[in-house]
Design a protein around this motif. Structure first.
Motif, PDB file in Angstrom:
ATOM      1  N   TYR A   1      -6.281   3.610  -4.746  1.00 55.26           N
ATOM      2  CA  TYR A   1      -7.204   5.001  -4.399  1.00 55.26           C
ATOM      3  C   TYR A   1      -6.484   5.434  -3.076  1.00 55.26           C
ATOM      4  N   PRO A   2      -6.734   6.574  -2.765  1.00 59.46           N
ATOM      5  CA  PRO A   2      -6.212   7.322  -1.391  1.00 59.46           C
ATOM      6  C   PRO A   2      -7.156   6.357  -0.163  1.00 59.46           C
TER       7      PRO A   2
ATOM      8  N   ALA B   1      -1.770  10.554  -2.693  1.00 56.09           N
ATOM      9  CA  ALA B   1      -2.203   9.367  -3.591  1.00 56.09           C
ATOM     10  C   ALA B   1      -1.553   8.062  -3.165  1.00 56.09           C
ATOM     11  N   SER B   2      -2.054   6.935  -3.636  1.00 56.58           N
ATOM     12  CA  SER B   2      -1.290   5.627  -3.270  1.00 56.58           C
ATOM     13  C   SER B   2       0.193   5.416  -4.163  1.00 56.58           C
ATOM     14  N   ARG B   3       0.685   4.499  -3.745  1.00 53.60           N
ATOM     15  CA  ARG B   3       2.130   4.299  -4.208  1.00 53.60           C
ATOM     16  C   ARG B   3       2.003   3.785  -5.822  1.00 53.60           C
TER      17      ARG B   3
ATOM     18  N   VAL C   1      -9.817   8.095 -12.634  1.00 51.05           N
ATOM     19  CA  VAL C   1      -9.738   6.556 -11.933  1.00 51.05           C
ATOM     20  C   VAL C   1     -10.922   5.827 -12.079  1.00 51.05           C
ATOM     21  N   SER C   2     -11.298   4.893 -12.928  1.00 50.62           N
ATOM     22  CA  SER C   2     -12.524   4.133 -12.875  1.00 50.62           C
ATOM     23  C   SER C   2     -12.796   3.588 -11.541  1.00 50.62           C
ATOM     24  N   PRO C   3     -14.094   3.086 -11.115  1.00 54.87           N
ATOM     25  CA  PRO C   3     -14.527   2.330 -10.180  1.00 54.87           C
ATOM     26  C   PRO C   3     -13.648   1.147  -9.964  1.00 54.87           C
TER      27      PRO C   3
ATOM     28  N   PHE D   1      -9.308  -4.610 -10.213  1.00 54.12           N
ATOM     29  CA  PHE D   1      -8.411  -3.791 -11.092  1.00 54.12           C
ATOM     30  C   PHE D   1      -9.372  -2.542 -11.522  1.00 54.12           C
ATOM     31  N   CYS D   2      -8.476  -1.597 -12.129  1.00 56.22           N
ATOM     32  CA  CYS D   2      -9.317  -0.411 -12.324  1.00 56.22           C
ATOM     33  C   CYS D   2      -8.473   0.181 -13.737  1.00 56.22           C
ATOM     34  N   VAL D   3      -9.127   0.897 -14.375  1.00 61.85           N
ATOM     35  CA  VAL D   3      -8.539   1.714 -15.520  1.00 61.85           C
ATOM     36  C   VAL D   3      -8.140   3.225 -15.290  1.00 61.85           C
TER      37      VAL D   3
END
Length: 158
Positions: A83-84, A91-93, A137-139, A125-127
């Motif tokens: 997440y940013p 955006a994150s790496r 992006v999921s929570p 984790f996220c999907v």
């Protein structure tokens, strides 16, 4: 993450019941191998092969992007999340890395509509679902507190 790749039983079904299988794919690709065809020399940590019979091939032949149905990228710290850091910020790496993998995955399968990835960072984790217009992006979920969600995600991917 080997326990995901070698899960003996999920919900009363043997692992052979599922069509897809996770395989460790973190080895670097070399340019002289036939499958690179100009693709960059990197691979995600785990790849979801779209056919169980592909897992019987030699490792060099398991790394083709067109044979993958999805991928998992693992980071050791939950600070390396997807997440940013600032709303509307860059955006994150991890998300950039996953987007690059999804770009390769979609370019190797031109008639695919989307690419699915599971991002694991620390105990969270996220999907992510990538399509040709962006990413959803999921929570964020905690691996142990939301174990039922993790199991459902892995099972639905396989």
């Amino acid at each position: 993450m080997d326990h995901i790749a070698r899960s003996p039983s999920l919900g009363g079904h043997s692992a052979e019941h599922f069509d897809r299988v996770f395989r460790r794919q973190s080895a670097t690709l070399t340019p002289n191998q036939y499958h690179t065809l100009g693709f960059p020399r990197f691979a995600p940590d785990l790849s979801l092969l779209r056919d169980r019979s592909l897992s019987q091939l030699p490792p060099a032949q398991q790394r083709r992007w067109c044979d993958r149905a999805g991928f998992i990228e693992v980071k050791p710290s939950n600070k390396q999340h997807a997440y940013p850091t600032v709303a509307g910020g860059p955006a994150s790496r991890l998300l950039t890395q996953a987007a690059n993998y999804a770009r390769l995955h979609l370019s190797a399968r031109p008639f695919s509509v989307f690419s699915i990835s599971l991002l694991v960072f620390g105990c969270d984790f996220c999907v992510c679902i990538f399509d040709r217009h962006g990413v959803t992006v999921s929570p964020r979920y905690h691996m142990w507190d939301d174990l039922d969600i993790l199991i459902r995600v892995v099972r639905s991917l396989t």
